[in-house]
Every structure is written in C-alpha cells, then in structure tokens.
Design a protein around this motif. Structure first.
Motif, PDB file in Angstrom:
ATOM      1  N   ASP A   1       0.863  -1.183   0.000  1.00 22.31           N
ATOM      2  CA  ASP A   1       0.000   0.000   0.000  1.00 22.31           C
ATOM      3  C   ASP A   1       0.897   1.228   0.000  1.00 22.31           C
ATOM      4  OD1 ASP A   1      -1.970   1.898   0.290  1.00 22.31           O
ATOM      5  OD2 ASP A   1      -2.470   1.353   2.354  1.00 22.31           O
ATOM      6  N   ALA A   2       1.122   1.811  -1.167  1.00 24.69           N
ATOM      7  CA  ALA A   2       2.016   2.962  -1.302  1.00 24.69           C
ATOM      8  C   ALA A   2       1.300   4.086  -2.036  1.00 24.69           C
ATOM      9  CB  ALA A   2       3.277   2.561  -2.067  1.00 24.69           C
ATOM     10  N   VAL A   3       1.586   5.315  -1.615  1.00 22.20           N
ATOM     11  CA  VAL A   3       1.017   6.495  -2.268  1.00 22.20           C
ATOM     12  C   VAL A   3       2.114   7.524  -2.490  1.00 22.20           C
ATOM     13  CG1 VAL A   3      -1.303   6.169  -1.349  1.00 22.20           C
ATOM     14  CG2 VAL A   3       0.325   7.556  -0.085  1.00 22.20           C
ATOM     15  N   ASN A   4       1.962   8.283  -3.553  1.00 21.53           N
ATOM     16  CA  ASN A   4       2.889   9.351  -3.903  1.00 21.53           C
ATOM     17  C   ASN A   4       2.470  10.636  -3.177  1.00 21.53           C
ATOM     18  OD1 ASN A   4       4.981  10.633  -5.316  1.00 21.53           O
ATOM     19  ND2 ASN A   4       3.598  11.228  -6.958  1.00 21.53           N
ATOM     20  N   VAL A   5       3.423  11.304  -2.548  1.00 23.47           N
ATOM     21  CA  VAL A   5       3.127  12.577  -1.892  1.00 23.47           C
ATOM     22  C   VAL A   5       3.169  13.675  -2.956  1.00 23.47           C
ATOM     23  CG1 VAL A   5       3.801  14.223  -0.112  1.00 23.47           C
ATOM     24  CG2 VAL A   5       4.071  11.758   0.301  1.00 23.47           C
ATOM     25  N   ALA A   6       2.003  14.225  -3.268  1.00 22.50           N
ATOM     26  CA  ALA A   6       1.876  15.231  -4.316  1.00 22.50           C
ATOM     27  C   ALA A   6       2.731  16.458  -4.013  1.00 22.50           C
ATOM     28  CB  ALA A   6       0.417  15.645  -4.471  1.00 22.50           C
ATOM     29  N   GLY A   7       3.537  16.866  -4.985  1.00 25.02           N
ATOM     30  CA  GLY A   7       4.361  18.058  -4.838  1.00 25.02           C
ATOM     31  C   GLY A   7       5.656  17.838  -4.085  1.00 25.02           C
ATOM     32  N   GLY A   8       5.835  16.666  -3.484  1.00 28.74           N
ATOM     33  CA  GLY A   8       7.075  16.288  -2.832  1.00 28.74           C
ATOM     34  C   GLY A   8       7.520  17.215  -1.711  1.00 28.74           C
ATOM     35  N   MET A   9       8.827  17.256  -1.504  1.00 29.31           N
ATOM     36  CA  MET A   9       9.396  18.080  -0.434  1.00 29.31           C
ATOM     37  C   MET A   9       9.184  19.566  -0.691  1.00 29.31           C
ATOM     38  SD  MET A   9      10.511  16.348   2.136  1.00 29.31           S
ATOM     39  CE  MET A   9      11.419  17.654   2.984  1.00 29.31           C
ATOM     40  N   GLU A  10       9.040  19.951  -1.943  1.00 27.56           N
ATOM     41  CA  GLU A  10       8.745  21.359  -2.226  1.00 27.56           C
ATOM     42  C   GLU A  10       7.397  21.731  -1.614  1.00 27.56           C
ATOM     43  OE1 GLU A  10       9.160  21.457  -6.491  1.00 27.56           O
ATOM     44  OE2 GLU A  10      11.290  21.954  -6.360  1.00 27.56           O
ATOM     45  N   ALA A  11       6.400  20.866  -1.780  1.00 28.84           N
ATOM     46  CA  ALA A  11       5.085  21.113  -1.176  1.00 28.84           C
ATOM     47  C   ALA A  11       5.163  20.991   0.338  1.00 28.84           C
ATOM     48  CB  ALA A  11       4.052  20.132  -1.734  1.00 28.84           C
TER      49      ALA A  11
ATOM     50  N   ALA B   1       7.678  21.731   2.335  1.00 22.98           N
ATOM     51  CA  ALA B   1       8.227  22.975   2.878  1.00 22.98           C
ATOM     52  C   ALA B   1       7.257  24.139   2.700  1.00 22.98           C
ATOM     53  CB  ALA B   1       9.572  23.283   2.221  1.00 22.98           C
ATOM     54  N   ALA B   2       6.580  24.192   1.564  1.00 21.35           N
ATOM     55  CA  ALA B   2       5.658  25.295   1.278  1.00 21.35           C
ATOM     56  C   ALA B   2       4.477  25.321   2.242  1.00 21.35           C
ATOM     57  CB  ALA B   2       5.159  25.209  -0.165  1.00 21.35           C
ATOM     58  N   THR B   3       4.099  24.158   2.789  1.00 16.22           N
ATOM     59  CA  THR B   3       2.982  24.119   3.743  1.00 16.22           C
ATOM     60  C   THR B   3       3.445  24.378   5.168  1.00 16.22           C
ATOM     61  OG1 THR B   3       3.146  21.722   4.024  1.00 16.22           O
ATOM     62  CG2 THR B   3       1.630  22.522   2.320  1.00 16.22           C
ATOM     63  N   GLY B   4       4.751  24.639   5.353  1.00 11.46           N
ATOM     64  CA  GLY B   4       5.259  24.962   6.677  1.00 11.46           C
ATOM     65  C   GLY B   4       5.693  23.769   7.507  1.00 11.46           C
ATOM     66  N   ARG B   5       5.711  22.603   6.898  1.00 12.10           N
ATOM     67  CA  ARG B   5       6.193  21.422   7.629  1.00 12.10           C
ATOM     68  C   ARG B   5       7.699  21.564   7.834  1.00 12.10           C
ATOM     69  NH1 ARG B   5       2.813  16.386   7.990  1.00 12.10           N
ATOM     70  NH2 ARG B   5       0.770  17.180   7.457  1.00 12.10           N
ATOM     71  N   PRO B   6       8.222  21.082   8.952  1.00 10.56           N
ATOM     72  CA  PRO B   6       9.649  21.257   9.220  1.00 10.56           C
ATOM     73  C   PRO B   6      10.549  20.459   8.286  1.00 10.56           C
ATOM     74  CG  PRO B   6       8.600  19.980  10.962  1.00 10.56           C
ATOM     75  CD  PRO B   6       7.515  20.444  10.055  1.00 10.56           C
ATOM     76  N   VAL B   7      11.632  21.088   7.884  1.00 11.45           N
ATOM     77  CA  VAL B   7      12.686  20.472   7.085  1.00 11.45           C
ATOM     78  C   VAL B   7      13.949  20.586   7.923  1.00 11.45           C
ATOM     79  CG1 VAL B   7      14.005  20.589   4.930  1.00 11.45           C
ATOM     80  CG2 VAL B   7      11.554  21.139   4.929  1.00 11.45           C
ATOM     81  N   VAL B   8      14.588  19.440   8.201  1.00 12.18           N
ATOM     82  CA  VAL B   8      15.746  19.430   9.104  1.00 12.18           C
ATOM     83  C   VAL B   8      16.944  18.745   8.461  1.00 12.18           C
ATOM     84  CG1 VAL B   8      14.293  19.449  11.172  1.00 12.18           C
ATOM     85  CG2 VAL B   8      15.039  17.254  10.201  1.00 12.18           C
ATOM     86  N   THR B   9      18.109  19.003   9.024  1.00 13.80           N
ATOM     87  CA  THR B   9      19.326  18.297   8.638  1.00 13.80           C
ATOM     88  C   THR B   9      19.527  17.133   9.609  1.00 13.80           C
ATOM     89  OG1 THR B   9      20.724  19.700  10.007  1.00 13.80           O
ATOM     90  CG2 THR B   9      20.373  20.415   7.714  1.00 13.80           C
ATOM     91  N   ALA B  10      20.581  16.356   9.411  1.00 12.84           N
ATOM     92  CA  ALA B  10      20.830  15.185  10.245  1.00 12.84           C
ATOM     93  C   ALA B  10      20.992  15.537  11.720  1.00 12.84           C
ATOM     94  CB  ALA B  10      22.070  14.449   9.755  1.00 12.84           C
ATOM     95  N   ASP B  11      21.507  16.727  12.011  1.00 12.21           N
ATOM     96  CA  ASP B  11      21.682  17.106  13.413  1.00 12.21           C
ATOM     97  C   ASP B  11      20.485  17.862  13.986  1.00 12.21           C
ATOM     98  OD1 ASP B  11      21.951  19.559  12.193  1.00 12.21           O
ATOM     99  OD2 ASP B  11      23.994  19.916  12.865  1.00 12.21           O
TER     100      ASP B  11
END
Length: 109
Positions: A80-90, A92-102
């Motif tokens: 059961d797999a689904v594609n996240v529309a717009g990917g990481m660009e979307a 980040a654009a919706t305000g979800r956190p984007v972090v580095t390894a640390d």
C-alpha cells in the motif's frame, strides 16, 4: 497513481524519501526513511524491515516524479504505497519542518 496531499498526512505517518544523498543532507522530513531511488532495488529489504506491516507507505521526493516511479513499483509488489503530491517542495511550502541530520533547520535542494 495513488496520491496524498501533504496536508492530509499526520505526524506519525510512515514517510519514505527517495531523493539522492545530497538532497537528503540539505534537508528532509524528520523521521523519514531515506533510500535513494538510484539504490532502491538493492536496498529494498531496508524498507520491508522498517515499514509498518499493514500501513501505508507515503513516498516523497523533491517534486513528485521519482516518488511516483517508486510508488508504482511498490504497488506492483503488493504494498500500500502512495505518492506525496508536490514532494518536499510542497512539504516545505505548507510549513512542515525540514531538518538536517543534526536537527538544524534544512532546505529543500
């Protein structure tokens, strides 16, 4: 193609990031499993060990193209797999956190 919008994902949903190492290192969703598409078939076992046995796999890349290909492959494997529309660009654009390894703030590359 089964698709989900970023806004429809919950914090605990399983996320598979198929971007390349340099993209991942620049920034990613905290808690995501990283298996680059270029290594996916060879590392498939890592996914089967980490993914929820009866849950959905949300596949993400930068904008949705690579993740669509992996989503199709996983569907052919009976998962059961689904594609996240717009990917990481979307993401980040919706305000979800984007972090580095640390855990520092990251960027979508």
């Amino acid at each position: 193609m089964p698709t989900v919008r970023v806004g429809d994902l919950s914090d605990g949903d399983f996320l598979l990031d198929v971007r390349e190492d340099d993209e991942w290192q620049a920034g990613h969703a905290d808690g995501a499993l990283h298996i680059p598409m270029s290594e996916f078939v060879a590392r498939y076992g890592e996914l089967t060990e980490a993914a929820p046995q009866d849950g959905r796999i949300n596949v993400i890349c930068r904008s949705g193209g690579r993740s669509a290909q992996v989503t199709m492959y996983l569907g052919q494997q009976g998962l059961d797999a689904v594609n996240v529309a717009g990917g990481m660009e979307a993401w980040a654009a919706t305000g979800r956190p984007v972090v580095t390894a640390d855990g520092a703030p990251g960027t979508v590359a």
